[in-house]
Design a protein around this motif. Sequence first.
Motif, PDB file in Angstrom:
ATOM      1  N   SER A  46       0.844  -1.189   0.000  1.00  0.00           N
ATOM      2  CA  SER A  46       0.000   0.000   0.000  1.00  0.00           C
ATOM      3  C   SER A  46       0.880   1.240   0.000  1.00  0.00           C
ATOM      4  N   GLU A  47       0.731   2.056  -1.024  1.00  0.00           N
ATOM      5  CA  GLU A  47       1.482   3.296  -1.110  1.00  0.00           C
ATOM      6  C   GLU A  47       1.029   4.256  -0.015  1.00  0.00           C
ATOM      7  N   LYS A  48       1.979   4.939   0.600  1.00  0.00           N
ATOM      8  CA  LYS A  48       1.683   5.846   1.706  1.00  0.00           C
ATOM      9  C   LYS A  48       0.618   6.871   1.327  1.00  0.00           C
ATOM     10  N   GLY A  49      -0.419   6.933   2.155  1.00  0.00           N
ATOM     11  CA  GLY A  49      -1.444   7.957   2.014  1.00  0.00           C
ATOM     12  C   GLY A  49      -2.498   7.709   0.944  1.00  0.00           C
ATOM     13  N   GLN A  50      -2.420   6.587   0.248  1.00  0.00           N
ATOM     14  CA  GLN A  50      -3.306   6.396  -0.899  1.00  0.00           C
ATOM     15  C   GLN A  50      -4.501   5.467  -0.643  1.00  0.00           C
ATOM     16  N   ASN A  51      -4.366   4.567   0.327  1.00  0.00           N
ATOM     17  CA  ASN A  51      -5.381   3.539   0.505  1.00  0.00           C
ATOM     18  C   ASN A  51      -5.914   3.501   1.933  1.00  0.00           C
ATOM     19  N   LEU A  52      -6.938   2.705   2.140  1.00  0.00           N
ATOM     20  CA  LEU A  52      -7.528   2.539   3.456  1.00  0.00           C
ATOM     21  C   LEU A  52      -7.049   1.229   4.068  1.00  0.00           C
ATOM     22  N   LEU A  53      -6.456   1.321   5.242  1.00  0.00           N
ATOM     23  CA  LEU A  53      -5.936   0.168   5.969  1.00  0.00           C
ATOM     24  C   LEU A  53      -6.561   0.195   7.355  1.00  0.00           C
ATOM     25  N   MET A  54      -7.289  -0.831   7.704  1.00  0.00           N
ATOM     26  CA  MET A  54      -8.077  -0.782   8.930  1.00  0.00           C
ATOM     27  C   MET A  54      -8.226  -2.164   9.552  1.00  0.00           C
ATOM     28  N   SER A  55      -8.425  -2.170  10.847  1.00  0.00           N
ATOM     29  CA  SER A  55      -8.759  -3.392  11.568  1.00  0.00           C
ATOM     30  C   SER A  55      -9.883  -3.069  12.531  1.00  0.00           C
ATOM     31  N   THR A  56     -10.882  -3.919  12.539  1.00  0.00           N
ATOM     32  CA  THR A  56     -12.038  -3.688  13.399  1.00  0.00           C
ATOM     33  C   THR A  56     -12.283  -4.903  14.288  1.00  0.00           C
ATOM     34  N   LEU A  57     -12.754  -4.633  15.483  1.00  0.00           N
ATOM     35  CA  LEU A  57     -12.994  -5.685  16.466  1.00  0.00           C
ATOM     36  C   LEU A  57     -14.453  -6.127  16.395  1.00  0.00           C
ATOM     37  N   ILE A  58     -14.640  -7.429  16.262  1.00  0.00           N
ATOM     38  CA  ILE A  58     -15.987  -8.011  16.263  1.00  0.00           C
ATOM     39  C   ILE A  58     -16.093  -8.931  17.467  1.00  0.00           C
ATOM     40  N   ARG A  59     -17.124  -8.720  18.255  1.00  0.00           N
ATOM     41  CA  ARG A  59     -17.361  -9.581  19.414  1.00  0.00           C
ATOM     42  C   ARG A  59     -18.680 -10.333  19.189  1.00  0.00           C
ATOM     43  N   PRO A  60     -18.614 -11.484  18.524  1.00  0.00           N
ATOM     44  CA  PRO A  60     -19.852 -12.226  18.268  1.00  0.00           C
ATOM     45  C   PRO A  60     -20.385 -12.847  19.561  1.00  0.00           C
ATOM     46  N   LYS A  61     -21.689 -12.992  19.631  1.00  0.00           N
ATOM     47  CA  LYS A  61     -22.311 -13.555  20.827  1.00  0.00           C
ATOM     48  C   LYS A  61     -22.593 -15.036  20.615  1.00  0.00           C
ATOM     49  N   ASP A  62     -21.938 -15.869  21.430  1.00  0.00           N
ATOM     50  CA  ASP A  62     -22.182 -17.317  21.437  1.00  0.00           C
ATOM     51  C   ASP A  62     -22.030 -17.941  20.057  1.00  0.00           C
ATOM     52  N   LEU A  63     -21.030 -17.511  19.300  1.00  0.00           N
ATOM     53  CA  LEU A  63     -20.797 -18.080  17.977  1.00  0.00           C
ATOM     54  C   LEU A  63     -19.859 -19.276  18.107  1.00  0.00           C
ATOM     55  N   PRO A  64     -20.332 -20.479  17.749  1.00  0.00           N
ATOM     56  CA  PRO A  64     -19.469 -21.662  17.840  1.00  0.00           C
ATOM     57  C   PRO A  64     -18.259 -21.541  16.920  1.00  0.00           C
ATOM     58  N   ILE A 119     -16.244 -18.314  19.872  1.00  0.00           N
ATOM     59  CA  ILE A 119     -15.305 -17.261  19.494  1.00  0.00           C
ATOM     60  C   ILE A 119     -15.477 -16.077  20.443  1.00  0.00           C
ATOM     61  N   ARG A 120     -14.418 -15.711  21.137  1.00  0.00           N
ATOM     62  CA  ARG A 120     -14.474 -14.594  22.071  1.00  0.00           C
ATOM     63  C   ARG A 120     -14.400 -13.265  21.338  1.00  0.00           C
ATOM     64  N   SER A 121     -13.487 -13.174  20.383  1.00  0.00           N
ATOM     65  CA  SER A 121     -13.354 -11.930  19.626  1.00  0.00           C
ATOM     66  C   SER A 121     -12.707 -12.215  18.283  1.00  0.00           C
ATOM     67  N   CYS A 122     -12.915 -11.298  17.371  1.00  0.00           N
ATOM     68  CA  CYS A 122     -12.371 -11.409  16.019  1.00  0.00           C
ATOM     69  C   CYS A 122     -11.784 -10.060  15.627  1.00  0.00           C
ATOM     70  N   ILE A 123     -10.556 -10.085  15.136  1.00  0.00           N
ATOM     71  CA  ILE A 123      -9.967  -8.891  14.538  1.00  0.00           C
ATOM     72  C   ILE A 123      -9.987  -9.081  13.029  1.00  0.00           C
ATOM     73  N   ALA A 124     -10.715  -8.199  12.347  1.00  0.00           N
ATOM     74  CA  ALA A 124     -10.814  -8.269  10.891  1.00  0.00           C
ATOM     75  C   ALA A 124      -9.999  -7.133  10.297  1.00  0.00           C
ATOM     76  N   GLY A 125      -8.888  -7.480   9.665  1.00  0.00           N
ATOM     77  CA  GLY A 125      -8.031  -6.492   9.030  1.00  0.00           C
ATOM     78  C   GLY A 125      -8.355  -6.365   7.554  1.00  0.00           C
ATOM     79  N   ILE A 126      -8.524  -5.146   7.095  1.00  0.00           N
ATOM     80  CA  ILE A 126      -8.934  -4.893   5.708  1.00  0.00           C
ATOM     81  C   ILE A 126      -7.937  -3.958   5.040  1.00  0.00           C
ATOM     82  N   GLY A 127      -7.486  -4.347   3.874  1.00  0.00           N
ATOM     83  CA  GLY A 127      -6.711  -3.464   3.014  1.00  0.00           C
ATOM     84  C   GLY A 127      -7.523  -3.200   1.768  1.00  0.00           C
ATOM     85  N   LEU A 128      -7.862  -1.943   1.528  1.00  0.00           N
ATOM     86  CA  LEU A 128      -8.703  -1.585   0.380  1.00  0.00           C
ATOM     87  C   LEU A 128      -7.962  -0.587  -0.502  1.00  0.00           C
ATOM     88  N   ASN A 129      -7.719  -0.970  -1.738  1.00  0.00           N
ATOM     89  CA  ASN A 129      -7.014  -0.104  -2.689  1.00  0.00           C
ATOM     90  C   ASN A 129      -7.967   0.965  -3.209  1.00  0.00           C
TER      91      ASN A 129
END
Length: 242
Positions: A46-64, A119-129
């Motif tokens: 990812s070129e500096k300053g050009q794209n969206l780079l993010m990670s979001t926390l998901i806390r699912p409830k009682d998901l096997p 699953i206690r928690s999920c970190i979903a990392g996204i790279g979007l050009n």
Amino acid sequence: MYVAKTNSTNSALAALLKEKELPDGFTLYTYYQTAGRGQVGNKWESEKGQNLLMSTLIRPKDLPISEHFILSEIVALALKDVLDRYTDDIRIKWPNDIYWKDKKISGTLIENSFSGSTIRSCIAGIGLNLNQTVFVSDAPNPISLKQITGQEYDKRKVLEEIMERLAYYKQQLMDGHEQDIRNLYAQHLYRKEGWHEWVADGKSFQARIKEVKADGQLVLEMTDGQTRGFYFKEVVHGGLKN
């Protein structure tokens, strides 16, 4: 939470999570990542300053744990919904890449933590050009939204749109609409229709997508009518530099 620079948003969010309790939906994002990570050790350019780079926390409830793949599905659907606002021909390439035609516009790295059988928690990392126009790494088929449309995009606005759609699908999950989510995911799969070349164990064969199971297994129907299931990295699309 915006950070001007980080090695990896997933790593940074995981470190932050070790320091303190964070709520569902907490998101760390940047426009400059020095060591972006993809699936199974791949790098994310990812070129500096050009794209969206993010990670979001998901806390699912009682998901096997056995149904973990639905988290990949809701992230992929949220990304597709947003990109559909700007261009046509957006598809989800199993398991969770986002493609425009035969080129990759977004990748997702899912990292789960567990508590017993759920699953206690999920970190979903996204790279979007979004705005990058020249790619210099050996990534086989990258493309950006700007390359598709010729327009520049507001990264913060796109972030907010992704979070809105992700919140929608998380609510759908909480409301018990798992099968609706799975059906929608299957509907938007890349190369869903017809027979295509696939490669497994070094051998090429023709098959078509039959289904994706709750644990993420891709089931292909062979030309002789038999079916065979594959997990991530056990099979790749033929004709692509996956």
